[in-house]
Design a protein around this motif. Structure first.
Motif, mmCIF file in Angstrom:
data_model
loop_
_atom_site.group_PDB
_atom_site.id
_atom_site.type_symbol
_atom_site.label_atom_id
_atom_site.label_comp_id
_atom_site.label_asym_id
_atom_site.label_seq_id
_atom_site.Cartn_x
_atom_site.Cartn_y
_atom_site.Cartn_z
ATOM 1 N N GLY A 172 0.781 -1.225 0.000
ATOM 2 C CA GLY A 172 0.000 0.000 0.000
ATOM 3 C C GLY A 172 0.811 1.273 0.000
ATOM 4 N N GLN A 173 2.130 1.179 0.172
ATOM 5 C CA GLN A 173 2.969 2.372 0.232
ATOM 6 C C GLN A 173 3.448 2.768 -1.169
ATOM 7 N N LEU A 174 3.580 4.064 -1.385
ATOM 8 C CA LEU A 174 4.180 4.538 -2.627
ATOM 9 C C LEU A 174 5.682 4.344 -2.545
ATOM 10 N N LYS A 222 5.866 8.930 -10.542
ATOM 11 C CA LYS A 222 6.392 8.814 -9.181
ATOM 12 C C LYS A 222 6.962 7.432 -8.876
ATOM 13 N N GLY A 223 6.166 6.382 -9.080
ATOM 14 C CA GLY A 223 6.635 5.048 -8.718
ATOM 15 C C GLY A 223 5.519 4.029 -8.768
ATOM 16 N N TYR A 224 5.445 3.179 -7.732
ATOM 17 C CA TYR A 224 4.484 2.075 -7.733
ATOM 18 C C TYR A 224 3.937 1.830 -6.327
ATOM 19 N N ARG A 225 2.716 1.292 -6.278
ATOM 20 C CA ARG A 225 2.130 0.777 -5.046
ATOM 21 C C ARG A 225 1.804 -0.692 -5.261
ATOM 22 N N GLU A 232 -4.586 2.483 -10.405
ATOM 23 C CA GLU A 232 -3.536 3.256 -11.046
ATOM 24 C C GLU A 232 -3.827 4.740 -10.818
ATOM 25 N N SER A 233 -2.806 5.535 -10.651
ATOM 26 C CA SER A 233 -3.019 6.971 -10.440
ATOM 27 C C SER A 233 -1.923 7.784 -11.112
#
Length: 233
Positions: A172-174, A222-225, A232-233
């Motif tokens: 759940g963390q970015l 930014k990255g991934y969760r 997706e955002s």
């Protein structure tokens, strides 16, 4: 909860296999390859054990040890060094180190020292670190580099296993591109810009079959969760 270890050493040929071995043994490992970045991580706290090379660029392992002790940290410190005189050992112990391992050393001896230090500090009650991670119906066997989902066995490469473990340790963390790069690749050997994206695609193909809930979610720019119930955002 996984025990967290900070490894600070400027020898990539040592840190890479050592980090892999510690991860397979069930520990979460952060690596720094110079004294300044190692000091910054150490001062953030939260580590159950510090493994420090004595001779480091920018700031020595001895200075890092003295610094964390001056801040009241009681986390055990293990020195790795080629310095093997009695005076050197006394200096390291006086600085606040708990143990001392002279290079070159056997990997199994280092792992035994790690277990002993964690037991002694009360952070590892038994020699049984977590070797399996589970998130959202996916299970990862850290020792054998094999994942399981929906009754399917998924063979992983070493890099895929490291990437998946990092995701599963932070559900759940970015996780930013920079954080993932620093975790998977040595500072002295940065990958090409598209290597991480390619690694993500390969891992997705293996753990996300058609019809299964996606687990790796892109946060564009930014990255991934990682996890279920995310978008997706």
């Amino acid at each position: 909860m996984l025990m967290q270890i900070l490894l600070v050493d400027d020898e990539v040929e040592l840190t890479e296999p050592l980090s892999r071995a510690l991860t397979r043994a069930g520990y979460q490992v952060d690596v720094a390859e110079n004294g300044e970045s190692g000091s910054q991580l150490a001062m953030q706290g939260g580590y159950d054990l510090l493994i420090l090379d004595w001779m480091l660029p920018q700031k020595s392992g001895l200075e890092i040890c003295q610094q964390v002790r001056s801040q009241g940290s009681t986390a055990p410190v293990l020195f790795l060094t080629a310095k093997d005189t009695i005076d050197d050992r006394v200096q390291g112990l006086d600085a606040g180190a708990d143990d001392y391992l002279v290079k070159p050393f056997e990997l199994r001896e280092l792992l035994a020292r790690v277990r002993a230090l964690l037991r002694r500090s009360g952070t590892n009650l038994e020699v049984s670190p977590t070797t399996t991670l589970k998130v959202g119906g996916l299970e990862l066997d850290l020792i054998n580099q094999v994942a399981y989902r929906q009754g399917k066995t998924i063979d992983l490469s070493e890099k895929e296993s490291q990437l998946l473990a990092y995701f599963m340790q932070h559900p759940g963390q970015l996780l930013t591109h920079t954080q993932i790069h620093q975790h998977l690749w040595a500072e002295s050997e940065p990958p090409l810009s598209n290597v991480l994206a390619a690694q993500i695609r390969l891992l997705r193909r293996k753990i996300e079959s058609p019809g299964e809930t996606p687990l790796i979610h892109t946060v564009y720019g930014k990255g991934y969760r990682f996890g279920t119930g995310l978008e997706e955002s």
